[in-house]
Design a protein around this motif. Structure first.
Motif, PDB file in Angstrom:
ATOM      1  N   THR A  65       0.846  -1.047   0.044  1.00 53.55           N
ATOM      2  CA  THR A  65       0.027  -0.077  -0.028  1.00 53.55           C
ATOM      3  C   THR A  65       0.803   1.158  -0.127  1.00 53.55           C
ATOM      4  O   THR A  65       0.657   2.181  -0.557  1.00 53.55           O
ATOM      5  N   VAL A  66       1.918   1.046   0.985  1.00 52.70           N
ATOM      6  CA  VAL A  66       2.779   2.427   0.795  1.00 52.70           C
ATOM      7  C   VAL A  66       3.403   2.627  -0.403  1.00 52.70           C
ATOM      8  O   VAL A  66       3.538   3.547  -0.922  1.00 52.70           O
ATOM      9  N   SER A  67       3.836   1.436  -1.384  1.00 55.63           N
ATOM     10  CA  SER A  67       4.526   1.515  -2.616  1.00 55.63           C
ATOM     11  C   SER A  67       3.394   2.240  -3.388  1.00 55.63           C
ATOM     12  O   SER A  67       3.849   3.392  -4.217  1.00 55.63           O
ATOM     13  N   THR A  68       2.128   1.754  -3.563  1.00 51.41           N
ATOM     14  CA  THR A  68       1.237   2.271  -4.368  1.00 51.41           C
ATOM     15  C   THR A  68       0.827   3.975  -4.151  1.00 51.41           C
ATOM     16  O   THR A  68       0.681   4.539  -5.024  1.00 51.41           O
ATOM     17  N   ASN A  69       1.081   4.100  -2.928  1.00 50.72           N
ATOM     18  CA  ASN A  69       0.773   5.540  -2.408  1.00 50.72           C
ATOM     19  C   ASN A  69       1.668   6.385  -2.884  1.00 50.72           C
ATOM     20  O   ASN A  69       1.411   7.420  -3.268  1.00 50.72           O
ATOM     21  N   SER A  70       2.937   5.826  -2.771  1.00 49.49           N
ATOM     22  CA  SER A  70       4.220   6.836  -3.084  1.00 49.49           C
ATOM     23  C   SER A  70       4.013   7.145  -4.644  1.00 49.49           C
ATOM     24  O   SER A  70       4.550   8.187  -5.245  1.00 49.49           O
ATOM     25  N   GLN A  71       3.675   5.893  -5.386  1.00 48.30           N
ATOM     26  CA  GLN A  71       3.658   6.190  -6.789  1.00 48.30           C
ATOM     27  C   GLN A  71       2.443   7.035  -7.457  1.00 48.30           C
ATOM     28  O   GLN A  71       2.635   7.827  -8.544  1.00 48.30           O
ATOM     29  N   PHE A  72       1.257   6.820  -6.837  1.00 48.36           N
ATOM     30  CA  PHE A  72       0.263   7.607  -7.546  1.00 48.36           C
ATOM     31  C   PHE A  72      -0.676   8.487  -6.501  1.00 48.36           C
ATOM     32  O   PHE A  72      -1.777   8.679  -6.516  1.00 48.36           O
ATOM     33  N   TYR A 216     -16.081   5.621  -7.782  1.00 49.72           N
ATOM     34  CA  TYR A 216     -15.597   6.674  -8.506  1.00 49.72           C
ATOM     35  C   TYR A 216     -14.560   6.284  -9.601  1.00 49.72           C
ATOM     36  O   TYR A 216     -14.500   6.857 -10.596  1.00 49.72           O
ATOM     37  N   LEU A 217     -13.605   5.665  -9.064  1.00 51.21           N
ATOM     38  CA  LEU A 217     -12.555   5.386 -10.081  1.00 51.21           C
ATOM     39  C   LEU A 217     -12.799   4.295 -11.245  1.00 51.21           C
ATOM     40  O   LEU A 217     -12.486   4.457 -12.412  1.00 51.21           O
ATOM     41  N   ASN A 218     -13.749   3.527 -11.025  1.00 51.23           N
ATOM     42  CA  ASN A 218     -14.438   2.832 -12.124  1.00 51.23           C
ATOM     43  C   ASN A 218     -15.258   3.693 -13.226  1.00 51.23           C
ATOM     44  O   ASN A 218     -15.251   3.333 -14.340  1.00 51.23           O
ATOM     45  N   ASP A 219     -15.678   4.836 -12.629  1.00 47.11           N
ATOM     46  CA  ASP A 219     -16.577   5.694 -13.543  1.00 47.11           C
ATOM     47  C   ASP A 219     -15.455   6.431 -14.381  1.00 47.11           C
ATOM     48  O   ASP A 219     -15.778   6.747 -15.387  1.00 47.11           O
ATOM     49  N   GLN A 220     -14.407   6.815 -13.828  1.00 47.66           N
ATOM     50  CA  GLN A 220     -13.186   7.566 -14.501  1.00 47.66           C
ATOM     51  C   GLN A 220     -12.602   6.652 -15.496  1.00 47.66           C
ATOM     52  O   GLN A 220     -12.197   6.895 -16.514  1.00 47.66           O
ATOM     53  N   LEU A 221     -12.550   5.454 -15.278  1.00 44.33           N
ATOM     54  CA  LEU A 221     -11.996   4.392 -16.047  1.00 44.33           C
ATOM     55  C   LEU A 221     -12.677   4.384 -17.490  1.00 44.33           C
ATOM     56  O   LEU A 221     -12.321   4.009 -18.538  1.00 44.33           O
ATOM     57  N   ASN A 222     -13.976   4.345 -17.333  1.00 43.27           N
ATOM     58  CA  ASN A 222     -14.820   4.572 -18.537  1.00 43.27           C
ATOM     59  C   ASN A 222     -14.684   5.909 -19.308  1.00 43.27           C
ATOM     60  O   ASN A 222     -15.110   5.865 -20.474  1.00 43.27           O
ATOM     61  N   ILE A 223     -14.135   6.746 -18.754  1.00 38.57           N
ATOM     62  CA  ILE A 223     -14.100   7.979 -19.272  1.00 38.57           C
ATOM     63  C   ILE A 223     -12.655   8.215 -19.974  1.00 38.57           C
ATOM     64  O   ILE A 223     -12.697   8.558 -21.157  1.00 38.57           O
ATOM     65  N   TYR A 224     -11.846   7.927 -19.428  1.00 35.70           N
ATOM     66  CA  TYR A 224     -10.245   8.032 -20.076  1.00 35.70           C
ATOM     67  C   TYR A 224     -10.039   6.929 -20.754  1.00 35.70           C
ATOM     68  O   TYR A 224     -10.117   5.767 -20.447  1.00 35.70           O
ATOM     69  N   ASP A 228      -1.800   5.449 -20.217  1.00 35.88           N
ATOM     70  CA  ASP A 228      -1.033   5.859 -18.923  1.00 35.88           C
ATOM     71  C   ASP A 228      -1.963   5.991 -17.959  1.00 35.88           C
ATOM     72  O   ASP A 228      -2.094   5.548 -16.424  1.00 35.88           O
ATOM     73  N   ILE A 229      -3.016   6.626 -18.348  1.00 33.75           N
ATOM     74  CA  ILE A 229      -3.936   7.000 -17.089  1.00 33.75           C
ATOM     75  C   ILE A 229      -4.886   6.021 -16.557  1.00 33.75           C
ATOM     76  O   ILE A 229      -5.081   5.850 -15.600  1.00 33.75           O
ATOM     77  N   ARG A 230      -5.301   5.196 -17.534  1.00 35.74           N
ATOM     78  CA  ARG A 230      -5.903   3.892 -17.365  1.00 35.74           C
ATOM     79  C   ARG A 230      -4.986   2.829 -16.399  1.00 35.74           C
ATOM     80  O   ARG A 230      -5.698   2.378 -15.464  1.00 35.74           O
ATOM     81  N   ASN A 231      -3.931   2.968 -16.707  1.00 33.93           N
ATOM     82  CA  ASN A 231      -3.118   2.141 -15.830  1.00 33.93           C
ATOM     83  C   ASN A 231      -2.929   2.696 -14.496  1.00 33.93           C
ATOM     84  O   ASN A 231      -2.938   2.009 -13.501  1.00 33.93           O
ATOM     85  N   SER A 232      -2.828   3.931 -14.316  1.00 33.16           N
ATOM     86  CA  SER A 232      -2.722   4.799 -12.902  1.00 33.16           C
ATOM     87  C   SER A 232      -4.045   4.538 -12.148  1.00 33.16           C
ATOM     88  O   SER A 232      -4.158   4.201 -10.782  1.00 33.16           O
ATOM     89  N   ILE A 233      -5.193   4.775 -12.956  1.00 32.21           N
ATOM     90  CA  ILE A 233      -6.413   4.368 -12.331  1.00 32.21           C
ATOM     91  C   ILE A 233      -6.718   2.838 -11.707  1.00 32.21           C
ATOM     92  O   ILE A 233      -7.213   2.496 -10.751  1.00 32.21           O
ATOM     93  N   ASN A 234      -6.316   1.980 -12.908  1.00 31.39           N
ATOM     94  CA  ASN A 234      -6.190   0.550 -12.318  1.00 31.39           C
ATOM     95  C   ASN A 234      -5.459   0.106 -10.911  1.00 31.39           C
ATOM     96  O   ASN A 234      -5.784  -0.593 -10.131  1.00 31.39           O
TER      97      ASN A 234
END
Length: 302
Positions: A65-72, A216-224, A228-234
């Motif tokens: 979780t800490v790793s993900t937090n630092s990246q995104f 919220y993130l699933n809704d954003q995934l359908n928009i973008y 790169d943005i989709r990978n970040s959202i995932n």
């Protein structure tokens, strides 16, 4: 010469003080004895108080979780998503302490069966039957019905703070919680209830927040459509899934006891011997003060 004589007359001689006290020793003994007996009866009238305490370790963040937090973290902040880091252990310890001492938590914890009568209608404890005796003019234990108006939230809150103590060890970051009550069994069970409900509240809060974030993130995934943005959202969705998974798996989600709460066998208060010693000493000092004041007051008048 007259000034020296006056000053010498005003000086208090230690031998004179001792002779005055010795002359009235019988009165001093009587007064001290009265105070001693009174302190014995007073100490015996006080009920035994038992304290159950426990030391808890504050849960930390997982490595992934800490790793993900630092990246995104920046992307999550822009999206308004909480990655569930929750800060360090010191911050979580403060969160736990202030949550326990909050009025909302006290209101929540006092709604459980048996808690409010044990706090506000307590008359005594029967060690033979290991049961709490309730004030029959306030609470009917048989029908579990209040005979007077329910205690106000402010009264319950003050009573809660008087028996529950929360302490943070600055050096270790551990959290210590103690409960004092006339019933050792209630002290232990109430302490367990506080810890369990604190974990449940924090768990439910993080699960609800993770679920809202996933929606919220699933809704954003359908928009973008940018890769790169989709990978970040995932990755953010994966972080929320991890938070939700840990919340459902960990029994001790926020606080983990280093040792289980226990039923105390020995009372923690009152210390009757100290009460008797203090009462006798106060009586002794007051008797001497009364005798000397009375002697010199009348001598000044004369």
């Amino acid at each position: 010469m007259s000034n020296n004589a006056a000053s010498s007359n005003d000086e208090i001689n230690l031998s004179e003080l001792f002779s005055i006290v010795w002359e009235k020793k019988r009165l001093i003994i009587i007064i001290s004895f009265i105070f001693a007996v009174s302190s014995v009866f007073y100490s015996l009238s006080l009920p035994n108080i038992y304290k159950s305490d426990v030391v808890l370790k504050v849960a930390g963040s997982s490595g992934s979780t800490v790793s993900t937090n630092s990246q995104f973290g920046s992307i999550a902040a822009l999206a308004g998503v909480n990655l569930g880091s929750g800060g360090g252990t010191d911050e979580k310890a403060d969160l736990a302490k202030h949550t326990i001492r909050s009025r909302d938590f006290v209101k929540h914890i006092s709604s459980f069966d048996g808690v409010l009568p044990a706090l506000m209608a307590l008359k005594g404890y029967d060690p033979a039957s290991k049961s709490i005796n309730f004030d029959e003019e306030i609470y009917d234990a048989t029908d579990q019905k209040w005979l007077v108006n329910l205690p106000s939230e402010n009264e319950v809150y003050k009573k809660f703070l008087s028996i529950v103590d929360v302490f943070i060890d600055i050096d270790t970051g551990f959290l210590a919680i103690s409960v004092e009550h006339q019933s050792p069994y209630f002290a232990k069970s109430f302490l367990d209830l506080i810890i369990n409900e604190l974990n449940n509240i924090e768990r439910n809060r993080d699960i609800a927040e993770a679920q809202r974030s996933k929606t919220y993130l699933n809704d954003q995934l359908n928009i973008y459509r940018v890769a790169d943005i989709r990978n970040s959202i995932n990755a953010l969705i994966q972080s929320q899934l991890e938070t939700e998974m840990l919340a459902n798996v960990r029994k001790d989600y926020l606080l983990r006891p280093l040792d289980s709460a226990y039923v105390p066998e020995k009372k923690s208060a009152p210390v009757r011997s100290m009460i008797c010693i203090a009462g006798t000493f106060i009586g002794f000092m007051l008797s001497i003060f009364f005798i000397l004041t009375n002697h010199y007051l009348f001598r000044k008048i004369d």
